[in-house]
Every structure is written in C-alpha cells, then in structure tokens.
Design a protein around this motif. Structure first.
Motif, short mmCIF file in Angstrom:
data_model
loop_
_atom_site.label_atom_id
_atom_site.label_comp_id
_atom_site.label_asym_id
_atom_site.label_seq_id
_atom_site.Cartn_x
_atom_site.Cartn_y
_atom_site.Cartn_z
N UNK A 1 52.39 111.80 106.42
CA UNK A 1 52.83 111.69 104.77
C UNK A 1 54.21 111.27 104.51
N UNK A 2 54.73 110.31 105.13
CA UNK A 2 56.20 109.93 104.62
C UNK A 2 56.15 109.15 103.30
N UNK A 3 57.43 109.22 102.72
CA UNK A 3 57.49 108.54 101.54
C UNK A 3 58.35 107.37 101.86
N UNK A 4 58.19 106.08 101.06
CA UNK A 4 59.00 105.19 101.23
C UNK A 4 59.08 104.27 100.13
N UNK A 5 58.70 102.61 100.35
CA UNK A 5 59.07 101.67 99.34
C UNK A 5 58.61 102.10 98.06
N UNK A 6 57.22 102.14 97.87
CA UNK A 6 56.52 102.40 96.74
C UNK A 6 56.88 103.56 95.74
N UNK B 1 63.47 111.44 94.92
CA UNK B 1 62.90 110.59 95.60
C UNK B 1 63.52 109.98 96.75
N UNK B 2 64.63 109.88 96.62
CA UNK B 2 65.80 109.40 97.84
C UNK B 2 65.76 110.31 98.82
N UNK B 3 66.13 111.57 98.43
CA UNK B 3 66.21 112.61 99.39
C UNK B 3 64.66 112.90 100.13
N UNK B 4 63.72 112.92 99.48
CA UNK B 4 62.51 112.85 100.14
C UNK B 4 62.21 112.03 101.31
N UNK B 5 62.59 110.64 100.76
CA UNK B 5 62.21 109.51 101.72
C UNK B 5 63.19 109.62 103.05
N UNK B 6 64.57 110.05 102.54
CA UNK B 6 65.48 110.00 103.98
C UNK B 6 64.96 111.23 104.91
N UNK B 7 64.62 112.34 104.40
CA UNK B 7 64.30 113.74 105.20
C UNK B 7 63.01 113.04 105.83
#
Length: 653
Positions: A461-466, A487-493
C-alpha cells in the motif's frame, strides 16, 4: 491686438497639449517596456525550470540504465527520481535568496472586510489607464516572520491535465486483461469497498487525534470533513515500485493482477470519493445532516458512473471509426487520431464537471479490448510504445517534482504528531481494508486468497502520484498545507522503505517467484483441452472444475461480448448478418468493415480478422481454412493472450 492675443493663447494650448501627449506617450511606452521585460523574465524563468526538470530526467534515465545493467532491484526508478529531486531542491533552498514581498496599500480596502470577499480580479484606474490584477494566491508568514511568494515550479493543474492522463491511460491500455478480469470480483471489492473503508478509518482516526489536543493543529478540533478529505486523498495507493519488482521476479500472476488492478481502480475511486466528501455541505452549518450525506453519496455514484460511461463511449466510437474507415492505410494519421481521441475522453469528462481520471482509465481498457485489433500493425506498435514512453516520463517527472516540493514549497506545516499518527492510521486502515474483505471474498472464491498474499497486499500500500496531486491542487489554507506536508513524508517513507524491502518481504512470506504466465496457461489447457489457445476470450478457462472458473455474471458477460459486442466493434467473430435479425441486415452491412469478406463453403466457414482474409483471397483448395496473423509480439502485449490465432468454424445453414 485681439488676433495676436488669440494666437498666443492658441500656441500655448497647442504646447500644453503636445506636452501632455508626449507625457502620455512616454507612460505608454514605459508600461509596454515594463510589460515586455516582465514577459521576458517569466519566459526565462520557465525555460530554466523546464531545463532543470529535463536535466534531472536525463540523469534519471542514465541512472536507471546503469542499475538495470547491474541488475540492481532494491530501488525503483521513482525512488531515484525522489532522491534527485530532494537533492536539487535542497541545493536550490540553500543557494537561492528570497525576496520579501513589500505590501502595498489597497485603495478602498474597506470593501474587503473578510477573506471571503477578496476579489479574484481587481481593476485599477490610474492616469487615464485601467490595469487589471488577478488573485494569484494567499500569502502566509513563514518561520522567519517574513511574507514570501510560493516558489512552486509549475501550476498544480499541470499534474491533472498533462501528467496524470498518460499515466492512467497507459495503466488501462497496457493492462494484462486476462488476469485482471480473472480476478475482477476481488479487485472491485478491494477498490470500492476497501478504499471507502480505508478513507473513513483514516479520517475518523485523524479526527480522534485532533480531539486529543496533544498539539496545536491548523485543522482545529471539530472539522470531521477535512479529516475525511485527508483520508480520501491518502487512500490512493501507487505500488509502482512493488509492481516493478513483481514483474522482474515473475511473482504469481494472480497476486500481481490483484495488486495492480486494485491500485488502478483505487486511484479512480479515491479521486471521486475526495470530490464527493468535498461537496458535503449541510444547510445548518457544521452539524451532521443525513440529507447532505445522501447528496454526497449521489454525487459519488453520478460522477463515477458518468465518467465511466464517457470513457467507454469514447473508446467504442474510436473502435467503430477505425473499423469502418480506411484510416489504417495511413498509420501515422491513425496513431494520431487514436492518441487525440483518448485524451479527449479526459477533457470531455472534466468539461462535464465529472472526473477525467475515471474516464481515461476506462477509455484505455476499452481501447485495448476493441480498438487495438482494428489498428494497423504499425499503429499497434506505435501506440504501445508512445504511451509507454509518456507514462515513463510523466511518472518520473511527478516523483522528481515531489522531491523538489519538499524544499521549494515555503509553507510546510510540520506538525510531527499529526504526521506520525497518520502512519498508524494508514496501517490500520490498510489492514481493516484487506483482511475482512479477503475473508468475505474467499467465501465465494474457488481459488482462495492465502494469508501470505493478504500480507503482501497490505505491504504494497505505497502512496504516490495521485495522493500528491490531490494534496497539492489546493494549498490555500494551513490545513491543506498540513495535508501536503504529511502526504510528501508518507510518499517518501513508503517508496523508500516498502519499495526497498519488497524482495525481503517476498522471501519472508515465502511467496513463489519465477512463476511464468505460460505455466498457468498450460495447466489450464491440460484441464480443458477445448480451451486451446484462443485467449482472446478473456475468461476462456475450465467451466466445471477449473482452478479459475469464472462466476456466472462474468461468464454471461464474456459470452455476450464474444458473440455480440466484439463482432460489432471489431472485425473478429462471425458476420454480423448471422447475428442481427433479418430486418436489421441493413445495420449489419453498415457496421461491417469495408474490406471484410467471408470465405464460404457448403460445409464450413472460417472467420478471421481482416488481414487474414486479405491474405487468404488468393488461396485455393479446401474451404476449411486457417489463417494466422504473424504479429509475434501480440502475445506479449496482451499478457499471454494470443488473440490473433482465431479460427471459428461453423456449419452453414
């Protein structure tokens, strides 16, 4: 005497007029010069920004090439894009000198008595000229106490109108439809029910956190709608790194299809869910109102169904056009038409106040299922490669920009408690999403989803572009700035940790790798020899005791598609005159491709695609003929489906 006086006065008036005209002309020229310099400055700045992004993409391409040569799979190219973006953003942050905005006094500022009354356009009359000013953004005070402009490189709308459409369209157009539709039931459950569950679990947990008062938050302590909006945008998954490793290691095709399909559909659902929640507006202020809830539910259904209908409709129109015309004789025009019509699906949905992401996704799926087989061989290859290239560049562009935004965006809200608690909420939301739904799915599913697959889905369940695009689209308040920072921190991690440890997770969960799709198909053919190799029927699998026997609904749709829908929109299958009743033969002839012909015999007839029929026109001999398209790459393009080896033999009445 009087004449002399009048002459002197006239001369004085002429002189004054000439002086005034010269002054006005000087002001006009000065204004035009200032405008020209401003335009040149904007042009130079935009050129430098684009040059920076292009340079970063060049470096990323070279880095990816190097690591592919070395077979380095620890990090996906999107991870490198993030790293390079962070480094360049840090350098820009340290080396640039920000200019503080000097406030100007607004004439008649009393008309603006609240932030809600700030005009979007301002017309200023000065020295016989009128100047127009437009509202760009609200300025905030940063940590140093100064007021600065935001230094984002591009308009956030660029993501929605330029970068996301090719990414989403390629996901639908390049989908391995055989395995996707084989798991369509589970995918839809995870995408719709799962995303909704995740949204509300995350939103309610974050709302509970704001109630604790452990830290001062811009979101306040009584703003459930904003918390649900955060839950919706952060529920959009993007396991591109995990899927790339799945592909390289040849993980079980059903696991791959389920993770991929759930992520693609999940993006569409999350976007519509985000919009539906944002439309929630109770008439009695902030109090809960059941009518407003049902209104939001209606908006969700209407937007999704409407966007879905537009995407499918545009795809079918494109399929009919490419079938009934001779545009394939001009492959370049054909490819251009295909690309423009596909993009038009996105714009039509947006213009209709729907969601272009949903429309372009289902347009891609429809184009792959129907239009693709009406294209010439050159256009098939060209469209696949073109959209694959666009997807690669756009995806890496987005992740580079994420890295840059970490330092180029000035108004980050670093509420560390909120950020840390959001990770806990996301993890719990993912578990509550996958585990209970998997239990329900397994009650009716012949091939159960094992616990190790469920664990891998939770891990993926990675987060990304959307999620990033939804967060950056509106940063006009401190609440939305907090969402962007989180959101940026979650995407990076998630990209670095989950993406970098995918192989370890596969090994720990003892999930088989090196499973080739052909092995699965060979097993199916042994169980049901009648299946042969006609994988153009998406669910051509055993009907009784097969491992992946389709459900009744899917089997019914497949039969209808094979017998009626596909012959209408492609040149495959029996002649339309045998499908349509006698009084509709005029319509059957109209919907028949210009060069499509039928090889008839008193005992049997073989129907194939248009190219095969043309190649068979000079063949003499037995009437039961078999024609094959020599497009050797088609099998790979369709994920193992050799759709061109078609031979439908029927006894003539």
């Amino acid at each position: 005497m009087n004449v002399a006086v009048w002459g002197v006065l006239l001369a004085a008036l002429v002189a004054v007029a000439a002086g005034t005209g010269a002054t006005e002309l000087k002001k006009v020229l000065q204004y035009e010069g200032d405008t020209a310099r401003a335009v040149e400055e904007v042009h130079r700045r935009d050129s430098l920004s684009l040059l920076l992004m292009v340079f970063l993409l060049i470096v990323i391409v070279l880095t990816i090439w190097l690591f592919k040569v070395k077979s380095f799979r620890v990090l996906h190219e999107t991870g490198f894009s993030l790293i390079y973006g962070i480094l360049v953003g840090l350098i820009a942050k340290l080396s640039s000198k920000s200019e503080e905005i000097v406030p100007a006094t607004c004439v008649n500022s009393s008309a603006v008595n609240s932030t809600e009354n700030v005009p979007e356009k301002l017309f200023v009359a000065y020295s016989n000229s009128t100047y127009r000013y437009e509202l760009a953004e609200k300025l905030f005070t940063d940590d140093s106490g100064g007021t600065y402009e935001s230094t984002l490189l591009f308009d956030p709308e660029t993501f929605f109108f330029v970068l996301l459409p090719p990414i989403i369209f390629f996901a639908g157009y390049d989908m391995r439809r055989k395995y996707f539709f084989r798991n369509i039931g589970a995918i839809l459950v995870y995408a719709f029910a799962g995303t909704t569950i995740s949204c509300f679990v995350i939103g309610l947990m974050m709302y509970a956190y704001t109630k604790t008062g452990w830290e001062v938050l811009p979101i306040g302590t009584d703003n459930l709608v904003e918390c649900l909006l955060f839950g919706a945008l952060i529920s959009a998954t993007d396991p591109v790194t995990v899927l790339a490793i799945f592909h390289d290691l040849h993980v079980d095709v059903d696991l791959f299809a389920t993770v991929f399909g759930e992520s693609v559909m999940n993006d569409a659902v999350a976007i519509v869910l985000f919009r539906s929640i944002s439309e929630y507006s109770p008439s009695n202020g902030g109090a809960f109102e059941i009518a407003a809830v049902f209104k939001s539910i209606g908006i969700f259904i209407g937007v999704f169904v409407g966007s879905f209908a537009i995407g499918v409709f545009v795809g079918l129109i494109c399929a009919l056009f490419t079938k009934l015309t001779k545009i394939k004789e001009y492959p370049l025009m054909e490819s251009g038409f295909f690309a423009l019509v596909s993009y038009a699906a996105y714009l039509i949905a947006e213009a209709a106040d729907l969601t272009g992401i949903v429309a372009v996704l289902f347009c891609g799926i429809t184009q792959a299922h129907y239009t693709y087989f009406n294209l010439s061989k050159e256009s098939r290859s060209r469209t696949k490669e073109f959209f694959e290239l666009l997807n690669f560049l756009a995806e890496n562009f987005v992740f580079v920009y994420m890295g840059l935004a970490l330092f180029t965006f000035r108004y980050h809200q670093w509420n560390y408690g909120f950020i840390i608690f959001s990770f806990l909420a996301i993890a719990i939301g993912r578990v509550v999403n996958v585990v209970p739904l998997s239990f329900i799915i397994n009650l009716k599913r012949r091939t159960k989803i094992p616990a190790k697959f469920q664990a891998m889905m939770i891990f993926s369940g990675l987060r990304g572009a959307i999620a990033f695009a939804l967060a950056i689209r509106n940063t006009g308040s401190e609440v939305r700035q907090l969402f962007l920072t989180t959101t940026l921190v979650i995407v990076f991690i998630t990209v670095f940790f989950n993406g970098g440890t995918t192989q370890m997770a596969l090994s720990y969960l003892k999930i088989d790798v090196g499973v080739h799709p052909e092995q699965d198909r060979d097993i199916l053919e042994l169980e049901d020899p009648a299946a042969q190799r006609d994988d153009s029927d998406l669910f051509r699998m055993p009907q009784r005791s097969g491992r992946h026997a389709p459900t009744g609904v899917i089997r019914a749709w497949t039969g209808m598609d094979r017998r009626f829908v596909r012959p209408i929109f492609t040149s495959r299958g029996p002649p339309l005159t045998e499908i349509f009743p006698h009084y509709l033969h005029w319509l059957a002839r109209f919907l028949t491709a210009p060069k499509e012909r039928v090889v008839e015999d008193t005992s049997a007839t073989t129907y194939t695609n248009e190219e095969a029929l043309e190649s068979a026109s000079s063949v003499s001999g037995p009437s039961q003929l078999s024609f094959h398209d020599n497009d050797s790459n088609l099998d790979a393009d369709l994920g193992g489906a050799n759709e061109e080896e078609l031979m439908i033999t029927e006894t003539m009445a």
